[in-house]
Each structure stands twice: as C-alpha cells, then as structure tokens.
Design a protein around this motif. Structure first.
Motif, PDB file in Angstrom:
ATOM      1  N   GLY A 255       0.951  -1.253   0.065  1.00  0.00           N
ATOM      2  CA  GLY A 255       0.096  -0.017   0.117  1.00  0.00           C
ATOM      3  C   GLY A 255       0.866   1.398  -0.060  1.00  0.00           C
ATOM      4  N   GLU A 256       1.832   1.099   0.663  1.00  0.00           N
ATOM      5  CA  GLU A 256       3.028   2.083   0.754  1.00  0.00           C
ATOM      6  C   GLU A 256       3.376   2.868  -0.497  1.00  0.00           C
ATOM      7  OE1 GLU A 256       5.375   3.145   4.314  1.00  0.00           O
ATOM      8  OE2 GLU A 256       5.039   0.795   4.756  1.00  0.00           O
ATOM      9  N   THR A 257       4.165   1.611  -1.161  1.00  0.00           N
ATOM     10  CA  THR A 257       4.809   1.711  -2.770  1.00  0.00           C
ATOM     11  C   THR A 257       3.584   2.063  -3.618  1.00  0.00           C
ATOM     12  OG1 THR A 257       4.440  -0.580  -3.112  1.00  0.00           O
ATOM     13  CG2 THR A 257       6.529   0.336  -2.122  1.00  0.00           C
ATOM     14  N   ARG A 258       2.301   1.596  -3.448  1.00  0.00           N
ATOM     15  CA  ARG A 258       1.191   2.126  -4.296  1.00  0.00           C
ATOM     16  C   ARG A 258       1.151   3.569  -4.435  1.00  0.00           C
ATOM     17  NH1 ARG A 258      -3.308   0.169  -1.671  1.00  0.00           N
ATOM     18  NH2 ARG A 258      -3.592   2.433  -1.127  1.00  0.00           N
ATOM     19  N   PRO A 274      18.662   4.831  -4.659  1.00  0.00           N
ATOM     20  CA  PRO A 274      17.796   5.939  -5.135  1.00  0.00           C
ATOM     21  C   PRO A 274      16.667   5.688  -5.876  1.00  0.00           C
ATOM     22  CG  PRO A 274      20.067   6.886  -4.912  1.00  0.00           C
ATOM     23  CD  PRO A 274      20.171   5.412  -4.959  1.00  0.00           C
ATOM     24  N   HIS A 275      15.593   6.125  -5.922  1.00  0.00           N
ATOM     25  CA  HIS A 275      14.548   6.123  -6.713  1.00  0.00           C
ATOM     26  C   HIS A 275      13.941   7.434  -7.033  1.00  0.00           C
ATOM     27  CE1 HIS A 275      14.173   1.773  -7.535  1.00  0.00           C
ATOM     28  NE2 HIS A 275      14.865   1.653  -6.197  1.00  0.00           N
ATOM     29  N   PRO A 276      14.134   8.187  -7.677  1.00  0.00           N
ATOM     30  CA  PRO A 276      14.124   9.524  -8.050  1.00  0.00           C
ATOM     31  C   PRO A 276      12.599   9.863  -8.564  1.00  0.00           C
ATOM     32  CG  PRO A 276      15.489   9.029  -9.818  1.00  0.00           C
ATOM     33  CD  PRO A 276      15.480   8.045  -8.706  1.00  0.00           C
ATOM     34  N   GLU A 277      11.852   8.636  -9.069  1.00  0.00           N
ATOM     35  CA  GLU A 277      10.534   8.576  -9.786  1.00  0.00           C
ATOM     36  C   GLU A 277       9.458   8.625  -8.660  1.00  0.00           C
ATOM     37  OE1 GLU A 277      11.391   4.259  -9.044  1.00  0.00           O
ATOM     38  OE2 GLU A 277      12.496   5.891  -9.426  1.00  0.00           O
ATOM     39  N   CYS A 278       9.755   8.172  -7.150  1.00  0.00           N
ATOM     40  CA  CYS A 278       8.932   8.340  -6.309  1.00  0.00           C
ATOM     41  C   CYS A 278       8.415   9.662  -5.875  1.00  0.00           C
ATOM     42  CB  CYS A 278       9.319   7.367  -5.237  1.00  0.00           C
ATOM     43  SG  CYS A 278       9.678   5.721  -5.396  1.00  0.00           S
ATOM     44  N   LEU A 279       7.223   9.481  -5.287  1.00  0.00           N
ATOM     45  CA  LEU A 279       6.401  10.945  -4.848  1.00  0.00           C
ATOM     46  C   LEU A 279       7.337  11.627  -3.978  1.00  0.00           C
ATOM     47  CD1 LEU A 279       3.591  11.973  -5.555  1.00  0.00           C
ATOM     48  CD2 LEU A 279       2.986  11.203  -3.324  1.00  0.00           C
ATOM     49  N   PRO A 280       7.851  11.038  -2.869  1.00  0.00           N
ATOM     50  CA  PRO A 280       8.638  11.954  -1.959  1.00  0.00           C
ATOM     51  C   PRO A 280       9.907  12.642  -2.689  1.00  0.00           C
ATOM     52  CG  PRO A 280       8.141  10.105  -0.982  1.00  0.00           C
ATOM     53  CD  PRO A 280       7.698   9.766  -2.392  1.00  0.00           C
ATOM     54  N   ALA A 281      10.536  11.641  -3.486  1.00  0.00           N
ATOM     55  CA  ALA A 281      11.786  12.215  -4.077  1.00  0.00           C
ATOM     56  C   ALA A 281      11.311  13.516  -5.146  1.00  0.00           C
ATOM     57  CB  ALA A 281      12.606  11.380  -5.036  1.00  0.00           C
ATOM     58  N   LYS A 289      10.007  20.131   1.836  1.00  0.00           N
ATOM     59  CA  LYS A 289      10.906  19.269   2.754  1.00  0.00           C
ATOM     60  C   LYS A 289      10.017  18.156   2.857  1.00  0.00           C
ATOM     61  CE  LYS A 289      11.707  21.324   6.367  1.00  0.00           C
ATOM     62  NZ  LYS A 289      11.664  21.956   7.947  1.00  0.00           N
ATOM     63  N   THR A 290      10.774  16.937   2.930  1.00  0.00           N
ATOM     64  CA  THR A 290       9.791  15.711   2.920  1.00  0.00           C
ATOM     65  C   THR A 290      10.077  15.108   4.398  1.00  0.00           C
ATOM     66  OG1 THR A 290      11.640  14.486   1.797  1.00  0.00           O
ATOM     67  CG2 THR A 290       9.717  15.538   0.388  1.00  0.00           C
ATOM     68  N   ALA A 291       9.194  14.531   5.149  1.00  0.00           N
ATOM     69  CA  ALA A 291       9.336  13.892   6.212  1.00  0.00           C
ATOM     70  C   ALA A 291       8.233  12.875   6.620  1.00  0.00           C
ATOM     71  CB  ALA A 291       9.195  14.828   7.495  1.00  0.00           C
ATOM     72  N   SER A 292       8.561  11.811   7.027  1.00  0.00           N
ATOM     73  CA  SER A 292       7.741  10.704   7.340  1.00  0.00           C
ATOM     74  C   SER A 292       7.656  10.482   8.984  1.00  0.00           C
ATOM     75  CB  SER A 292       7.882   9.312   6.745  1.00  0.00           C
ATOM     76  OG  SER A 292       9.232   8.985   7.118  1.00  0.00           O
ATOM     77  N   PHE A 293       6.476   9.703   9.394  1.00  0.00           N
ATOM     78  CA  PHE A 293       6.227   9.399  10.663  1.00  0.00           C
ATOM     79  C   PHE A 293       5.523   8.269  10.834  1.00  0.00           C
ATOM     80  CE2 PHE A 293       6.343  14.116  10.373  1.00  0.00           C
ATOM     81  CZ  PHE A 293       7.006  14.408  11.487  1.00  0.00           C
ATOM     82  N   TRP A 306      14.694   2.052   3.026  1.00  0.00           N
ATOM     83  CA  TRP A 306      14.294   2.323   1.737  1.00  0.00           C
ATOM     84  C   TRP A 306      13.559   3.740   1.575  1.00  0.00           C
ATOM     85  CZ3 TRP A 306       8.634   2.371   0.941  1.00  0.00           C
ATOM     86  CH2 TRP A 306       7.934   1.718   1.776  1.00  0.00           C
ATOM     87  N   TYR A 307      13.018   4.320   2.873  1.00  0.00           N
ATOM     88  CA  TYR A 307      12.361   5.551   2.652  1.00  0.00           C
ATOM     89  C   TYR A 307      13.438   6.578   2.464  1.00  0.00           C
ATOM     90  CZ  TYR A 307       8.016   4.497   5.493  1.00  0.00           C
ATOM     91  OH  TYR A 307       6.940   4.081   6.012  1.00  0.00           O
ATOM     92  N   PRO A 308      14.528   6.506   2.963  1.00  0.00           N
ATOM     93  CA  PRO A 308      15.432   7.696   2.298  1.00  0.00           C
ATOM     94  C   PRO A 308      15.765   7.291   0.712  1.00  0.00           C
ATOM     95  CG  PRO A 308      16.485   6.681   4.088  1.00  0.00           C
ATOM     96  CD  PRO A 308      15.266   5.818   3.943  1.00  0.00           C
ATOM     97  N   ASN A 309      15.621   6.103   0.071  1.00  0.00           N
ATOM     98  CA  ASN A 309      15.906   5.974  -1.156  1.00  0.00           C
ATOM     99  C   ASN A 309      14.564   6.598  -2.089  1.00  0.00           C
ATOM    100  OD1 ASN A 309      18.189   4.442  -0.663  1.00  0.00           O
ATOM    101  ND2 ASN A 309      17.378   2.488  -0.860  1.00  0.00           N
ATOM    102  N   ILE A 310      13.513   6.541  -1.515  1.00  0.00           N
ATOM    103  CA  ILE A 310      12.430   7.042  -2.105  1.00  0.00           C
ATOM    104  C   ILE A 310      12.078   8.664  -1.851  1.00  0.00           C
ATOM    105  CG2 ILE A 310      11.186   4.775  -2.167  1.00  0.00           C
ATOM    106  CD1 ILE A 310       9.018   5.976  -0.135  1.00  0.00           C
ATOM    107  N   GLY A 311      12.947   9.183  -1.207  1.00  0.00           N
ATOM    108  CA  GLY A 311      12.883  10.601  -1.020  1.00  0.00           C
ATOM    109  C   GLY A 311      12.677  11.417   0.184  1.00  0.00           C
ATOM    110  N   PHE A 312      12.676  10.821   1.279  1.00  0.00           N
ATOM    111  CA  PHE A 312      12.403  11.073   2.561  1.00  0.00           C
ATOM    112  C   PHE A 312      13.541  11.513   3.126  1.00  0.00           C
ATOM    113  CE2 PHE A 312       8.293   8.588   2.551  1.00  0.00           C
ATOM    114  CZ  PHE A 312       7.213   9.512   2.744  1.00  0.00           C
ATOM    115  N   GLU A 313      13.440  12.947   3.355  1.00  0.00           N
ATOM    116  CA  GLU A 313      14.972  13.351   4.073  1.00  0.00           C
ATOM    117  C   GLU A 313      15.066  13.126   5.257  1.00  0.00           C
ATOM    118  OE1 GLU A 313      15.398  17.505   1.385  1.00  0.00           O
ATOM    119  OE2 GLU A 313      13.537  17.363   2.595  1.00  0.00           O
ATOM    120  N   THR A 314      13.893  13.178   6.393  1.00  0.00           N
ATOM    121  CA  THR A 314      13.683  12.771   7.780  1.00  0.00           C
ATOM    122  C   THR A 314      12.759  11.846   7.894  1.00  0.00           C
ATOM    123  OG1 THR A 314      12.383  14.544   8.161  1.00  0.00           O
ATOM    124  CG2 THR A 314      14.718  15.037   8.358  1.00  0.00           C
TER     125      THR A 314
END
Length: 455
Positions: A255-258, A274-281, A289-293, A306-314
C-alpha cells in the motif's frame, strides 16, 4: 449342479476379497489418520475463515503414505515441513503477502508479540496438537497401515478438497495469493492529482496519511459514519471534501509503494538505491521538505533503508520519538508501538512549526493493525447492539478509525496550519478472522478522502 456351484465360488471369493481388502477396517482407519487428523484444525477454522488449501490436503496424504516405510524421525520431519508450508501458504493468502515478502518477514518475528493474541495462540496450540497426534498415529499403526488400501484415503482427500473449495472458495478467504492476478493499477495519489506537483506560488503543504487496515466498507451508511469527522462547519469553511476508492494489492508495504511510488512493487524493490521517480523524491526535487512518521521501529520491513531511497529527508520512528520530551504511551497487541493519538500531537507540532519551504508529510498509522484491543478506543457506536454494524469487530475498528479521523480533523482545523492538502487512504482491507467481518468490505478496494484548501 455341483460343478456349477464350484464354478461360481472363485468369482464370489474374488469379489468379496476385493472389497474386504480395499475397504477394510485398516484402510478406513488409515484414511481417517491420513486425511481427517491433519485437516481437523482447518475444519474448525472453516467455521470462521480459512484459505483454500488443496495442496496441504494432498501433501499430508503423501506424508502418511510415505510414513508406512519411513522411520519415526523422518516422518516427523516431513510432517513438520508440510505443516510449515501449509501455514505459510495460508498466511500468504489471508494477509495478502507475496511468498517472497512472507519469507523476508520471518526476520521480523521477534519484533512482534504473537502471544498477545488469543486467536494466534489457539491456532498454534491446535496445530501442534494435530502434528503430535498425526505422527504418533502413523507410527503406532505403521504395520497395519502397510497393508491398507489407499482407495479410501484418496476418496477422502477428494471429498476434503471439494468441501474446502465449496466452503473456503470465496472473496473472504480467497484462492492462493500467488494465483491471484493484480487488478488494474490505480492509486489515491494519482486519482487526486497529488502526483502533479505544483510549481512556484501554487505550492501548498501536503499531508498524506496511510491508514492501517482501512478497507472500503460495502455499506455506504457505514462508510458515511466513519467519515463524519470531516462534516463539521470548521472543515466546510476551510476545505472542499471529496471521497473515492482505489484498488489495492498486497499488505501494508505494498500500500505504501502504491501511493508513494505508483506501482504494485513491494518495499524490496526500493532497497537497491535512490528512486527519483517516487513521490517524496519528486516533491523534494521541487523544493519541498519531505518527512515521514510511524509509531513502530524503523527496522521493521527495513523502512530505515528504503524510506531515504524514495526521497524522505527525515523519518521519525518509535525509537526516535521515545527519547523526546513529549509523553508517549504504547498501544496495540501483537504490533505494540506508540499510540497514534500521541504521535498525532508530534505531527501537528511539526506541521504548525515555521517553515519557509513547503512540506510533504507522510504518516503511516499503526494501532488499527489486526489483532487489536477494543479497549484502546472510547466506545461511540454502541457496538454490542449496533443496528448499523452486523459484526462487532468491524464496528470496533470503525471506532478506532473515527478516533484517528477526529484527530486529523482537529489538525486540519488548527488556525496555525498553513494551507495544506490532506489525503487519507487505506492500505488494505483488514485481515479479519470471520467471514461476516471480511464480507463487510468491498473486495480489492480501499477508500480515500481528500481535503483541498479553499484558499
């Protein structure tokens, strides 16, 4: 007359011998042990929910046949191996886990408190008792079974498969996950336009909330009740509200990757770099600024990788949040982590803190993961005698979702919040242990709700 009678005797004895051998008492006992005993726990589960398992039925029969020539240790080893495979296929189907993901999930078992669930303990104890009885009976009657016919056992296995297909072949239990073809791809982020990143002065903050086990309820009245938190004057004054559904496949990480990467892949596809095609990237590259909780440990499903790989900075996980000054309780049973309501306070503080750059904030909720404790949420729907909800578990889950939505509505109404587009979407339907509970949800669909600022 004597010669005629004598001529008939061999034919009579042959027919009698055929039935006496192939349908003897030992043959029927062997059928009961080879087919009845190993499938007994699953027959009990079929009263509630059980995946189709024709392979398991046939493999247990094969073990019983082989046990007539094998030593005890080899028989026990084979029986345990088949039981583990049977369990794995069942979990894969019930929880919609791809086989590869299921195998990789074994490393995280120590993170979970499986003993907190009475259901899991009961199923585990039943399977262990079945295995012990199965192996003991095969060894105890080994000599008798060596001359038993296989015909009653094969017939019993065929009848068991027919019963299994008739009772468990429904959308609630499901066919083998590996045989299920994925639906046409869609996502809430795609449907609502969040994948189209605004530029310049049109940039607004974005809050994406993936709600654990939020399935699309079949009854629109029930769906309307859980969305009630967003029908307040405060919300109406600040937001346009829209709702819909999207397809889902797999478990939470799918569901997350979807929603975050726009495909049916699972998290393992994003561990390689890195996956620059993902939404956070994409948002990060546009100046956000991109952050996850998340209220669970970072190592679970390798989210710290994998969170950093898809673009989450923190990213803020359970171990990051506990040392802070804010008070955090724990919630949940098998998936015991921080309480979503406490994490919501941290997220609100983050969203209302000063920031020059716009923000993409992602929150993966936790506490509605099955199994859960209804006592974790205040009653509000009268689930014991509800006229709206037929299944108490679905009713209690709805109360938990409503508590989360109430809290999100308060965040959305906070006057200190900058104009923020807020999208809530489910990851998958809840893997409940009753047919009635599962039938309350639309197959392969999860709901979403979008709050779009009016200014």
């Amino acid at each position: 007359m004597t010669n005629v009678q004598t001529g008939l005797e061999p034919s009579t004895r042959k027919g009698s011998g055929f039935f006496e051998h192939h349908f003897s008492k030992d043959s029927w006992v062997f059928a009961a042990v080879a087919v009845g005993v190993p499938n007994m726990p699953f027959l009990v589960l079929s009263l509630f929910i059980c995946p189709q398992r024709p392979l398991g039925i046939l493999l247990y029969l094969a073990v019983a046949i082989a046990a007539r020539r094998l030593p005890l240790v080899a028989t026990a080893g084979l029986a345990i191996a088949v039981c583990l495979l049977d369990i794995a296929i069942g979990i894969s189907t019930l929880f919609r886990l791809a086989p590869r993901l299921l195998l990789s999930s074994l490393q995280y078992m120590l993170t979970l408190d499986v003993t907190a669930s009475v259901t899991y303990l009961a199923v585990g104890a039943g399977l262990m008792a079945m295995l012990a009885l199965f192996v003991w009976l095969l060894h105890r009657f080994k000599r008798r079974f060596q001359t038993a016919s296989l015909i009653p056992a094969v017939l019993a296995a065929m009848l068991m498969i027919i019963f299994d297909t008739a009772v468990n072949g429904s959308k609630t239990a499901g066919t083998l996950y590996i045989l299920q073809s994925p639906p046409a791809f869609s996502s809430a982020t795609g449907q609502t336009g969040l994948t189209e990143i605004p530029q310049g002065t049109r940039q607004q903050d974005v809050l994406l909330v993936l709600v654990e086990s939020l399935g699309a309820l079949d009854d629109p009245r029930q769906m309307n009740v859980i969305w009630d938190s967003f029908r307040t004057p405060e919300i109406a004054a600040r937001y346009d509200v829209s709702t819909g559904t999207t397809a889902y496949k797999g478990s939470t990480t799918a569901g997350e990757t979807r929603e975050l990467c726009g495909d049916w892949n699972d998290f393992a596809a994003y561990l390689d770099g890195p996956h620059p095609e993902c939404l956070p990237a994409s948002y990060r590259d546009a100046g956000y600024k991109t952050a996850s909780f998340h209220a669970f440990p970072a190592e679970f499903f390798s989210r710290d990788e994998w969170y950093p790989n898809i673009g989450f900075e923190t990213s803020s996980f359970m171990e990051d949040l506990v040392p802070t000054d804010r008070e955090f309780r724990t919630c949940g049973k098998t998936f015991t982590g921080l309480c979503d309501m406490d994490l919501a306070d941290t997220i609100e503080s983050y969203l209302t803190s000063p920031s020059v750059a716009p923000r993409l904030t992602y929150w993966l909720t936790l506490n509605t993961h099955v199994p859960f404790d209804p006592a974790d949420v205040a009653p509000r729907l009268g689930c014991a005698d509800s006229a709206l909800f037929d299944d108490q578990t679905v009713c209690h889950m709805s109360e938990m979702w409503m508590e989360i939505f109430d809290r999100i509505a308060k965040i959305a109404s906070n006057p200190e919040l900058k104009p923020t587009k807020i999208l809530l979407v489910g990851d998958h339907a809840p893997p409940l242990w009753t047919r009635k509970g599962r039938d309350a949800f639309t197959a392969d669909q999860v709901p979403w709700l979008l709050l779009t600022p009016k200014f």
